[in-house]
Design a protein around this motif. Structure first.
Motif, PDB file in Angstrom:
ATOM      1  N   PRO A  24      13.700   2.719  -4.364  1.00  0.00           N
ATOM      2  CA  PRO A  24      13.789   3.547  -3.159  1.00  0.00           C
ATOM      3  C   PRO A  24      12.446   4.015  -2.627  1.00  0.00           C
ATOM      4  N   THR A  25      11.445   4.239  -3.494  1.00  0.00           N
ATOM      5  CA  THR A  25      10.140   4.690  -3.017  1.00  0.00           C
ATOM      6  C   THR A  25       9.443   3.586  -2.223  1.00  0.00           C
ATOM      7  N   LEU A  26       9.557   2.348  -2.695  1.00  0.00           N
ATOM      8  CA  LEU A  26       8.977   1.224  -1.963  1.00  0.00           C
ATOM      9  C   LEU A  26       9.707   1.018  -0.638  1.00  0.00           C
ATOM     10  N   ILE A  27      11.032   1.172  -0.646  1.00  0.00           N
ATOM     11  CA  ILE A  27      11.811   1.020   0.586  1.00  0.00           C
ATOM     12  C   ILE A  27      11.460   2.133   1.576  1.00  0.00           C
ATOM     13  N   ALA A  28      11.254   3.353   1.067  1.00  0.00           N
ATOM     14  CA  ALA A  28      10.848   4.457   1.938  1.00  0.00           C
ATOM     15  C   ALA A  28       9.513   4.148   2.607  1.00  0.00           C
ATOM     16  N   THR A  29       8.604   3.509   1.880  1.00  0.00           N
ATOM     17  CA  THR A  29       7.310   3.122   2.449  1.00  0.00           C
ATOM     18  C   THR A  29       7.503   2.098   3.559  1.00  0.00           C
ATOM     19  N   ILE A  30       8.377   1.128   3.310  1.00  0.00           N
ATOM     20  CA  ILE A  30       8.658   0.104   4.329  1.00  0.00           C
ATOM     21  C   ILE A  30       9.238   0.752   5.584  1.00  0.00           C
ATOM     22  N   ASN A  31      10.203   1.674   5.409  1.00  0.00           N
ATOM     23  CA  ASN A  31      10.802   2.359   6.557  1.00  0.00           C
ATOM     24  C   ASN A  31       9.764   3.186   7.313  1.00  0.00           C
ATOM     25  N   ALA A  32       8.938   3.930   6.568  1.00  0.00           N
ATOM     26  CA  ALA A  32       7.961   4.821   7.195  1.00  0.00           C
ATOM     27  C   ALA A  32       6.861   4.056   7.901  1.00  0.00           C
ATOM     28  N   SER A  33       6.615   2.823   7.500  1.00  0.00           N
ATOM     29  CA  SER A  33       5.551   2.027   8.109  1.00  0.00           C
ATOM     30  C   SER A  33       5.808   1.786   9.588  1.00  0.00           C
ATOM     31  N   VAL A  34       7.085   1.760   9.974  1.00  0.00           N
ATOM     32  CA  VAL A  34       7.439   1.544  11.375  1.00  0.00           C
ATOM     33  C   VAL A  34       6.937   2.702  12.233  1.00  0.00           C
ATOM     34  N   ARG A  35       7.005   3.931  11.685  1.00  0.00           N
ATOM     35  CA  ARG A  35       6.602   5.119  12.427  1.00  0.00           C
ATOM     36  C   ARG A  35       5.136   5.480  12.217  1.00  0.00           C
ATOM     37  N   SER A  36       4.690   5.407  10.972  1.00  0.00           N
ATOM     38  CA  SER A  36       3.375   5.948  10.617  1.00  0.00           C
ATOM     39  C   SER A  36       2.296   4.896  10.423  1.00  0.00           C
ATOM     40  N   GLY A  37       2.647   3.613  10.486  1.00  0.00           N
ATOM     41  CA  GLY A  37       1.665   2.564  10.290  1.00  0.00           C
ATOM     42  C   GLY A  37       1.118   2.561   8.875  1.00  0.00           C
ATOM     43  N   TRP A  38      -0.180   2.258   8.715  1.00  0.00           N
ATOM     44  CA  TRP A  38      -0.773   2.154   7.384  1.00  0.00           C
ATOM     45  C   TRP A  38      -0.779   3.492   6.656  1.00  0.00           C
ATOM     46  N   ARG A  39      -0.675   4.609   7.385  1.00  0.00           N
ATOM     47  CA  ARG A  39      -0.685   5.931   6.752  1.00  0.00           C
ATOM     48  C   ARG A  39       0.561   6.178   5.909  1.00  0.00           C
ATOM     49  N   ALA A  40       1.606   5.398   6.141  1.00  0.00           N
ATOM     50  CA  ALA A  40       2.854   5.614   5.407  1.00  0.00           C
ATOM     51  C   ALA A  40       2.632   5.485   3.904  1.00  0.00           C
ATOM     52  N   GLY A  41       1.836   4.512   3.487  1.00  0.00           N
ATOM     53  CA  GLY A  41       1.603   4.298   2.066  1.00  0.00           C
ATOM     54  C   GLY A  41       0.999   5.500   1.373  1.00  0.00           C
ATOM     55  N   PRO A  42      -0.156   6.016   1.861  1.00  0.00           N
ATOM     56  CA  PRO A  42      -0.743   7.202   1.238  1.00  0.00           C
ATOM     57  C   PRO A  42       0.163   8.420   1.290  1.00  0.00           C
ATOM     58  N   LEU A  43       0.890   8.603   2.401  1.00  0.00           N
ATOM     59  CA  LEU A  43       1.751   9.777   2.546  1.00  0.00           C
ATOM     60  C   LEU A  43       2.926   9.739   1.563  1.00  0.00           C
ATOM     61  N   VAL A  44       3.569   8.594   1.443  1.00  0.00           N
ATOM     62  CA  VAL A  44       4.656   8.457   0.470  1.00  0.00           C
ATOM     63  C   VAL A  44       4.109   8.639  -0.943  1.00  0.00           C
ATOM     64  N   SER A  45       2.911   8.134  -1.187  1.00  0.00           N
ATOM     65  CA  SER A  45       2.290   8.263  -2.513  1.00  0.00           C
ATOM     66  C   SER A  45       2.058   9.723  -2.880  1.00  0.00           C
ATOM     67  N   PRO A  99      11.553  -6.536  -0.974  1.00  0.00           N
ATOM     68  CA  PRO A  99      12.468  -5.500  -0.483  1.00  0.00           C
ATOM     69  C   PRO A  99      12.471  -5.422   1.039  1.00  0.00           C
ATOM     70  N   LYS A 100      13.625  -5.089   1.583  1.00  0.00           N
ATOM     71  CA  LYS A 100      13.767  -4.887   3.020  1.00  0.00           C
ATOM     72  C   LYS A 100      13.944  -3.395   3.291  1.00  0.00           C
ATOM     73  N   GLY A 101      13.854  -3.031   4.558  1.00  0.00           N
ATOM     74  CA  GLY A 101      14.103  -1.653   4.932  1.00  0.00           C
ATOM     75  C   GLY A 101      15.561  -1.284   4.704  1.00  0.00           C
ATOM     76  N   ASP A 102      15.828  -0.006   4.598  1.00  0.00           N
ATOM     77  CA  ASP A 102      17.186   0.483   4.344  1.00  0.00           C
ATOM     78  C   ASP A 102      17.402   1.733   5.194  1.00  0.00           C
ATOM     79  N   ASP A 103      18.359   1.659   6.128  1.00  0.00           N
ATOM     80  CA  ASP A 103      18.605   2.770   7.050  1.00  0.00           C
ATOM     81  C   ASP A 103      19.128   4.011   6.346  1.00  0.00           C
ATOM     82  N   THR A 104      19.654   3.858   5.133  1.00  0.00           N
ATOM     83  CA  THR A 104      20.193   5.015   4.421  1.00  0.00           C
ATOM     84  C   THR A 104      19.083   5.891   3.827  1.00  0.00           C
ATOM     85  N   ILE A 105      17.863   5.382   3.777  1.00  0.00           N
ATOM     86  CA  ILE A 105      16.729   6.148   3.261  1.00  0.00           C
ATOM     87  C   ILE A 105      15.918   6.679   4.434  1.00  0.00           C
ATOM     88  N   ASP A 106      15.953   7.984   4.614  1.00  0.00           N
ATOM     89  CA  ASP A 106      15.247   8.626   5.725  1.00  0.00           C
ATOM     90  C   ASP A 106      13.763   8.733   5.407  1.00  0.00           C
TER      91      ASP A 106
END
Length: 204
Positions: A24-45, A99-106
């Motif tokens: 789920p953490t990797l999927i959350a990164t994939i989902n967040a990348s759509v909104r936050s771009g490369w910053r999604a990785g550090p932020l999820v971390s 892994p693909k994105g998952d709409d159930t993970i906000d």
């Protein structure tokens, strides 16, 4: 005792094997990348690291109170767990898909997503109370700098991998193929088995 650079590298290698595992953490990164771009990785971390800091404090307090001088037993259990996780990683690598994105993970709030997907993942707790506890405790025996080097390597691997994922997706394409992903997972599985055997032999 191993030198700090070696401990840093070991922490990074161990951390990478966990970061690579689909979850789920990797999927959350994939989902967040759509909104936050490369910053999604550090932020999820950051959220993931916050969860780990909490569990590390629990481990240190619990082991310091209950285990005492039986650190060899922790090392033995941790080494066996490493071998088992390595076998599972090798087994899952055969048919692994990216892994693909998952709409159930906000993932609208990447930091919160990193925290929540970590604590909600049973693998996270199992890993930390077996492998993580054994490794961290063994390095803390060498001093706070050794323990800090292990965690620095571990977190560098998390941040590096998740940032690489988010940056590549922001550019429109994941940098690994399914076959390449299977290969990397396979190498990680072999490393875990080898390091686990070394860890068991050291405990005995």
């Amino acid at each position: 005792m191993l030198d700090l650079i070696t401990i840093l590298v070991i922490g990074g290698a161990i951390g990478l094997t966990g970061a690579l595992a689909p979850g789920p953490t990797l999927i959350a990164t994939i989902n967040a990348s759509v909104r936050s771009g490369w910053r999604a990785g550090p932020l999820v971390s950051i959220g993931h690291m916050a969860a780990e800091i909490g569990i590390i404090l629990l481990i240190i307090a619990g082991l310091g109170t209950l285990i005492g001088s039986a650190t060899w037993l922790i090392s033995l259990v941790g080494g066996i767990a490493l071998v088992l996780f390595g076998i599972l990683t090798l087994s899952s690598a055969r048919g692994a898909l990216l892994p693909k994105g998952d709409d159930t993970i906000d993932a609208k709030r990447p930091v919160a997503a990193g925290l929540l997907t970590s604590v909600a993942n049973p693998y996270f707790w199992i890993w930390w109370f077996t492998v993580g506890a054994a490794l961290l405790w063994s390095y803390l025996e060498g001093g706070i700098l050794a323990g800090g080097a292990f965690m620095a390597g571990h977190w560098a691997a998390d941040i590096g991998w998740l940032t690489l994922v988010s940056a590549s997706l922001h550019r429109g394409r994941f940098f690994l193929s399914d076959q390449g992903y299977r290969l990397v997972l396979g190498v990680c599985g072999i490393f875990l088995i080898g390091f686990g055997c070394w860890f068991v032999s050291g405990s005995l």
